[in-house]
Design a protein around this motif. Structure first.
Motif, short mmCIF file in Angstrom:
data_model
loop_
_atom_site.label_atom_id
_atom_site.label_comp_id
_atom_site.label_asym_id
_atom_site.label_seq_id
_atom_site.Cartn_x
_atom_site.Cartn_y
_atom_site.Cartn_z
N ARG A 142 37.56 32.74 44.70
CA ARG A 142 37.09 33.99 44.10
C ARG A 142 36.28 34.83 45.08
O ARG A 142 36.35 36.06 45.05
CB ARG A 142 36.29 33.69 42.84
CG ARG A 142 37.16 33.06 41.76
CD ARG A 142 36.38 32.66 40.54
NE ARG A 142 37.26 31.98 39.59
CZ ARG A 142 36.91 31.66 38.36
NH1 ARG A 142 35.68 31.94 37.93
NH2 ARG A 142 37.75 31.06 37.57
N ASP B 188 36.78 38.87 46.14
CA ASP B 188 35.71 39.86 46.24
C ASP B 188 35.68 40.50 47.63
O ASP B 188 35.56 41.73 47.77
CB ASP B 188 34.34 39.22 45.97
CG ASP B 188 34.19 38.70 44.55
OD1 ASP B 188 35.00 39.07 43.67
OD2 ASP B 188 33.26 37.91 44.33
N PRO C 56 37.04 43.27 40.81
CA PRO C 56 37.19 41.81 40.73
C PRO C 56 36.63 41.27 39.42
O PRO C 56 35.59 41.72 38.95
CB PRO C 56 36.37 41.30 41.92
CG PRO C 56 36.29 42.44 42.87
CD PRO C 56 36.28 43.67 42.01
N GLY C 57 37.34 40.31 38.88
CA GLY C 57 36.87 39.67 37.66
C GLY C 57 37.92 38.77 37.06
O GLY C 57 39.07 38.74 37.50
N LEU C 58 37.48 38.00 36.07
CA LEU C 58 38.41 37.14 35.34
C LEU C 58 39.36 38.00 34.51
O LEU C 58 38.95 39.03 33.96
CB LEU C 58 37.65 36.18 34.43
CG LEU C 58 36.98 35.00 35.14
CD1 LEU C 58 36.03 34.28 34.17
CD2 LEU C 58 38.02 34.04 35.69
N ARG C 59 40.59 37.57 34.42
CA ARG C 59 41.60 38.20 33.58
C ARG C 59 42.19 37.11 32.67
O ARG C 59 43.28 36.59 32.92
CB ARG C 59 42.72 38.84 34.42
CG ARG C 59 42.27 39.84 35.51
CD ARG C 59 41.73 41.11 34.91
NE ARG C 59 41.63 42.27 35.79
CZ ARG C 59 40.76 42.44 36.78
NH1 ARG C 59 39.93 41.49 37.15
NH2 ARG C 59 40.70 43.58 37.44
N ASP D 73 41.78 30.83 34.30
CA ASP D 73 41.18 30.81 35.63
C ASP D 73 41.65 31.96 36.52
O ASP D 73 41.31 31.98 37.70
CB ASP D 73 41.47 29.48 36.32
CG ASP D 73 40.80 28.33 35.62
OD1 ASP D 73 39.61 28.47 35.25
OD2 ASP D 73 41.45 27.29 35.41
N TYR D 74 42.42 32.90 35.99
CA TYR D 74 42.92 34.00 36.82
C TYR D 74 41.77 34.95 37.15
O TYR D 74 41.16 35.55 36.28
CB TYR D 74 44.02 34.78 36.09
CG TYR D 74 44.69 35.83 36.95
CD1 TYR D 74 45.91 35.57 37.54
CD2 TYR D 74 44.10 37.07 37.17
CE1 TYR D 74 46.54 36.52 38.34
CE2 TYR D 74 44.70 38.02 37.97
CZ TYR D 74 45.92 37.74 38.54
OH TYR D 74 46.54 38.68 39.34
N TYR D 75 41.49 35.05 38.45
CA TYR D 75 40.44 35.95 38.94
C TYR D 75 41.11 36.89 39.92
O TYR D 75 41.70 36.47 40.91
CB TYR D 75 39.35 35.13 39.65
CG TYR D 75 38.14 35.94 40.05
CD1 TYR D 75 37.09 36.13 39.16
CD2 TYR D 75 38.05 36.51 41.31
CE1 TYR D 75 35.97 36.86 39.53
CE2 TYR D 75 36.94 37.25 41.68
CZ TYR D 75 35.90 37.43 40.78
OH TYR D 75 34.80 38.15 41.14
N CYS E 143 44.43 37.76 44.17
CA CYS E 143 44.04 36.90 43.05
C CYS E 143 43.87 35.45 43.47
O CYS E 143 44.40 35.00 44.48
CB CYS E 143 45.06 37.01 41.93
SG CYS E 143 46.71 36.49 42.39
N CYS E 144 43.12 34.75 42.66
CA CYS E 144 42.91 33.31 42.79
C CYS E 144 43.19 32.70 41.42
O CYS E 144 42.76 33.24 40.40
CB CYS E 144 41.47 33.03 43.22
SG CYS E 144 41.07 31.26 43.27
#
Length: 134
Positions: free
Chosen positions: A78, A82, A99-102, A108-110, A125-126
């Motif tokens: 993550r 960023d 950036p953020g969680l989706r 866990d999709y960031y 993405c991570c």
């Protein structure tokens, strides 16, 4: 599954400078750069494929971004998401999603999204949980 992705650019030198910084933030290495063609490609360290390639369109017409098209780059964590997002914006990219969680994709999709200098939409993405979570 994917050998390479190529996105069109209009000002190769500006795009090359932009993507050199973005790819460095991901830890990717330059595989080739041919300014006379012009095109360049990056790869993950130690891997020949897939390649991320930028270049002037082969047909000689101006590069155009597509509506509904996006290339998403995989980040190892993550913090890298960023950093890539911040690097892109600091070098002329435009925000398409901070950036953020989706969680609508999975828990866990960031990810983060930006437009490059030619208006191509790029995601980073991570898919991994934060260390210690699971």
């Amino acid at each position: 599954m994917i050998s390479h992705v190529c996105i069109g650019v209009n000002d190769f030198d500006k795009a090359f400078a932009f993507y050199t910084k973005v790819m460095a933030a991901l830890g990717h290495e330059l595989k080739f750069c041919e300014r006379d063609r012009p095109w360049a490609g990056w790869m993950a360290k130690g891997r020949a494929r897939p390649l991320f390639i930028i270049g002037r369109p082969y047909d000689g017409h101006p590069a155009q971004s597509g509506n509904g098209q996006m290339v998403a780059l995989l980040a190892p964590d993550r913090i890298s998401v960023d950093n890539v997002y911040a690097t892109a914006l600091a070098n002329g990219g435009v925000c398409e999603g901070e950036p953020g969680l989706r969680p609508q994709y999975h828990p866990d999709y960031y990810g983060a999204y930006f437009r490059d200098l030619d208006n191509n939409k790029i995601g980073v993405c991570c898919h991994e949980p934060v260390a210690g979570e699971a």
